[in-house]
Design a protein around this motif. Structure first.
Motif: not given
Length: 329
Positions: A129-134
């Protein structure tokens, strides 16, 4: 592989910050959030403990009549502190309703402000996800019924800090080691930048304290959390209100909400609709209804538009009722 234990002197804030710069990882205070993320496999550390840091516990009166609260003061201590309860009731009430008694006993003021969101996609180590750099937000196309009802940010999960919401109504400021103090709102920005974090503080920066201004004479405050069950549940929507009256006329209003956007929100439209008007039921309802204009619900969060309005109305009614009761006695 078990991370090397942290042996940094906890009384040396510069050393703690340098340790995080050198080792990476995160600072850890009460550990209620970092521990949960570590157990789920989302956060691997290393963790640099700050719980023994000097000057980060307890409260101290300020020369201007305000209050300095150390970042390692627990939520339970805030809720029970007679000085906080008397002068800053919105903060005491919010601290006393957050989470569970066990978490309030360990969770800290600073940790509550800087915690990570509760998205189940973010907290699943097997999901990008965005929060994990995705590259994307799986909640947007997946289950997002706990998501935001306003804001255009790429991530659609609300910020979880109850205390940040309450502190916004006091125009509180935060102290950061080796930086100038900043407003609580400046910890979060406008939310649109927060697709890879839940706050704007770099990992090596240490939040040391919160500064509250002098109490507002005669103020009354209320907070309310709308949840899907009675106990141990994150709020769907929550709100805090501070009101002051001259007779029946509202002379001061500060209102904020959580659970509706990527950041805790101050609600100036509600405040403007109240100040200078009598606090009648009709005026309170009209003020609460102004929040509907800022709502842009997602497919599964349409229910939050009404819940947002009703939660704000609830805290306004509670605060106005407390003021009326106090005047009668």
């Amino acid at each position: 592989m078990t991370p090397e234990p942290d042996r940094t002197d906890p009384t040396d804030l510069t050393g703690l910050a340098d340790a995080v710069r050198a080792r990476g990882g995160e600072l850890r205070a009460g550990g209620t959030d970092t521990g949960a993320r570590q157990r789920s496999g989302v956060s691997a550390g290393p963790f640099t403990d700050i719980h023994g840091a000097a000057g980060l516990h307890g409260t101290a009166a300020l020369p201007d009549g305000g209050l300095r609260i150390g970042a390692l003061t627990t939520l339970a201590e805030l809720a029970a502190d007679p000085q906080v309860r008397a002068g800053w009731p919105a903060l005491a009430a919010s601290a006393g309703t957050a989470a569970t008694p066990q978490i309030r006993a360990a969770g800290t003021l600073g940790g509550n402000l800087l915690q990570r969101n509760r998205c189940w996609y973010f907290r699943n180590p097997h999901v990008s996800c965005l929060q994990k750099g995705g590259a994307g937000c799986p909640a947007r196309e997946g289950d997002h019924h706990f998501g935001v009802v306003g804001g255009a940010g790429r991530c659609i999960i609300p910020h979880p800090s109850t205390l940040a919401m309450a502190l916004l109504t006091y125009d509180a400021r935060v102290e950061i080691h080796d930086e100038e103090p900043r407003s609580v709102a400046d910890l979060y920005g406008d939310g649109d930048l927060l697709h890879r974090a839940d706050h704007l503080l770099p990992p090596y920066r240490i939040l040391t304290a919160v500064r509250l201004p002098a109490p507002l004479p005669g103020e009354r405050a209320a907070c309310h959390r709308a949840t899907s069950r009675a106990h141990a549940e994150w709020p769907l929507v929550e709100a805090t209100a501070r009101l002051a009256f001259d007779g029946a006329t509202v002379t001061h209003a500060a209102v904020a909400a959580g659970g509706v956007a990527r950041v805790p929100l101050r609600l100036p439209e509600v405040e403007a609709a109240l100040i200078g008007r009598e606090g009648t039921p009709e005026a309170l309802a009209a003020a609460a209804a102004t929040v509907v204009a800022r709502c842009r619900p997602l497919p599964q969060t349409g229910y939050k538009t009404t819940l947002f309005r009703d939660t704000v109305l609830e805290v306004l009614e509670q605060a106005a009722g407390a003021t009326a009761a106090a005047q009668e006695h």
